[in-house]
Design a protein around this motif. Sequence first.
Motif, PDB file in Angstrom:
ATOM      1  N   GLU A 276       0.821  -1.218   0.000  1.00 19.41           N
ATOM      2  CA  GLU A 276       0.000   0.000   0.000  1.00 19.41           C
ATOM      3  C   GLU A 276       0.854   1.266   0.000  1.00 19.41           C
ATOM      4  O   GLU A 276       0.543   2.246   0.680  1.00 19.41           O
ATOM      5  N   LEU A 277       1.924   1.238  -0.783  1.00 18.96           N
ATOM      6  CA  LEU A 277       2.810   2.400  -0.887  1.00 18.96           C
ATOM      7  C   LEU A 277       2.154   3.502  -1.713  1.00 18.96           C
ATOM      8  O   LEU A 277       1.343   3.225  -2.586  1.00 18.96           O
ATOM      9  N   GLN A 278       2.509   4.736  -1.437  1.00 13.26           N
ATOM     10  CA  GLN A 278       2.032   5.892  -2.191  1.00 13.26           C
ATOM     11  C   GLN A 278       3.222   6.481  -2.949  1.00 13.26           C
ATOM     12  O   GLN A 278       4.171   6.960  -2.335  1.00 13.26           O
ATOM     13  N   ILE A 279       3.144   6.459  -4.261  1.00 11.31           N
ATOM     14  CA  ILE A 279       4.256   6.849  -5.126  1.00 11.31           C
ATOM     15  C   ILE A 279       4.101   8.296  -5.577  1.00 11.31           C
ATOM     16  O   ILE A 279       3.046   8.692  -6.072  1.00 11.31           O
ATOM     17  N   ASP A 280       5.173   9.063  -5.416  1.00 10.61           N
ATOM     18  CA  ASP A 280       5.212  10.443  -5.894  1.00 10.61           C
ATOM     19  C   ASP A 280       5.767  10.543  -7.305  1.00 10.61           C
ATOM     20  O   ASP A 280       5.372  11.425  -8.065  1.00 10.61           O
ATOM     21  N   LEU A 281       6.698   9.654  -7.625  1.00  9.13           N
ATOM     22  CA  LEU A 281       7.412   9.741  -8.898  1.00  9.13           C
ATOM     23  C   LEU A 281       7.686   8.328  -9.408  1.00  9.13           C
ATOM     24  O   LEU A 281       8.347   7.543  -8.731  1.00  9.13           O
ATOM     25  N   LEU A 282       7.149   8.012 -10.589  1.00 12.36           N
ATOM     26  CA  LEU A 282       7.326   6.691 -11.186  1.00 12.36           C
ATOM     27  C   LEU A 282       8.091   6.830 -12.496  1.00 12.36           C
ATOM     28  O   LEU A 282       7.665   7.562 -13.392  1.00 12.36           O
ATOM     29  N   PHE A 283       9.237   6.141 -12.582  1.00 12.57           N
ATOM     30  CA  PHE A 283      10.022   6.111 -13.817  1.00 12.57           C
ATOM     31  C   PHE A 283       9.742   4.802 -14.540  1.00 12.57           C
ATOM     32  O   PHE A 283       9.872   3.724 -13.952  1.00 12.57           O
ATOM     33  N   MET A 284       9.369   4.894 -15.811  1.00 13.12           N
ATOM     34  CA  MET A 284       9.100   3.725 -16.645  1.00 13.12           C
ATOM     35  C   MET A 284      10.015   3.794 -17.868  1.00 13.12           C
ATOM     36  O   MET A 284       9.833   4.649 -18.732  1.00 13.12           O
ATOM     37  N   ASP A 285      11.000   2.924 -17.910  1.00 12.62           N
ATOM     38  CA  ASP A 285      11.922   2.883 -19.047  1.00 12.62           C
ATOM     39  C   ASP A 285      12.203   1.419 -19.396  1.00 12.62           C
ATOM     40  O   ASP A 285      13.334   0.948 -19.287  1.00 12.62           O
ATOM     41  N   PRO A 286      11.152   0.700 -19.836  1.00 14.10           N
ATOM     42  CA  PRO A 286      11.347  -0.720 -20.163  1.00 14.10           C
ATOM     43  C   PRO A 286      12.095  -0.871 -21.481  1.00 14.10           C
ATOM     44  O   PRO A 286      12.298   0.117 -22.205  1.00 14.10           O
TER      45      PRO A 286
ATOM     46  N   ASP B 278      -2.152  11.672  -5.836  1.00 13.14           N
ATOM     47  CA  ASP B 278      -2.832  12.608  -6.746  1.00 13.14           C
ATOM     48  C   ASP B 278      -1.860  13.622  -7.335  1.00 13.14           C
ATOM     49  O   ASP B 278      -2.057  14.105  -8.435  1.00 13.14           O
ATOM     50  N   THR B 279      -0.824  13.950  -6.591  1.00 12.55           N
ATOM     51  CA  THR B 279       0.183  14.898  -7.061  1.00 12.55           C
ATOM     52  C   THR B 279       1.353  14.193  -7.753  1.00 12.55           C
ATOM     53  O   THR B 279       2.342  14.838  -8.104  1.00 12.55           O
ATOM     54  N   GLY B 280       1.231  12.887  -7.945  1.00 13.37           N
ATOM     55  CA  GLY B 280       2.313  12.087  -8.517  1.00 13.37           C
ATOM     56  C   GLY B 280       2.571  12.376  -9.989  1.00 13.37           C
ATOM     57  O   GLY B 280       1.739  12.969 -10.685  1.00 13.37           O
ATOM     58  N   ILE B 281       3.727  11.931 -10.434  1.00 13.05           N
ATOM     59  CA  ILE B 281       4.156  12.119 -11.817  1.00 13.05           C
ATOM     60  C   ILE B 281       4.661  10.776 -12.349  1.00 13.05           C
ATOM     61  O   ILE B 281       5.408  10.078 -11.668  1.00 13.05           O
ATOM     62  N   ILE B 282       4.250  10.446 -13.575  1.00 12.74           N
ATOM     63  CA  ILE B 282       4.742   9.251 -14.257  1.00 12.74           C
ATOM     64  C   ILE B 282       5.601   9.709 -15.427  1.00 12.74           C
ATOM     65  O   ILE B 282       5.158  10.507 -16.256  1.00 12.74           O
ATOM     66  N   VAL B 283       6.836   9.219 -15.471  1.00 14.25           N
ATOM     67  CA  VAL B 283       7.776   9.575 -16.538  1.00 14.25           C
ATOM     68  C   VAL B 283       8.047   8.317 -17.357  1.00 14.25           C
ATOM     69  O   VAL B 283       8.558   7.333 -16.829  1.00 14.25           O
TER      70      VAL B 283
END
Length: 188
Positions: A111-121, A143-148
Amino acid sequence: MRVIAGSRKGLPLKAVPGTNTRPTTDKVKESIFNMIGPYFDGGLAVDLFAGSGNLGIEALSRGIDSCIFVEKEQKAMQTIMENLKKCRLEEYSEVFKIDAMRAVKAIDKRELQIDLLFMDPPYNKVEFYDFAKKLVESGRMKDTGIIVCEHDKFVKLDEDFGTFALARKETYSGTNISIYRKRIEEEN
């Protein structure tokens, strides 16, 4: 490759040996952080296909409290560990040698809350971007998170991952950077 800014600015980072892992160049990394930061006031980052750990380490240097690095390749795991040690960031990091699907399930279970997710598959694995949607749908992204997302310029990603919509897209040579943020609902 080096840490561009923050508390570890200038420290060199090791690339993963061989040709299986494509490192994010310093130019692209600097552009990413100029779009999303450039600095942070705490929070949790997840570097889902971490490679050398380059993006997560940069986030830590720029103020993210902690980062989870996920990488299934042994050479890359060793490189992440060496880079974290060189930057003295081990205590702010968790490193897991598992595949991304298991990592997403573990993040959801904790149940972690992520602020910043990096996706580089790997560039030929477009289906892996579905993991971002799973994390959004399970409520793991703040809600304030960012997906890169870093991807080949010929790959067209979805306009949204659940409630997170494409906010910005930039192209650097053969690499696209797509930034997703929570869609703001307009009031009537």
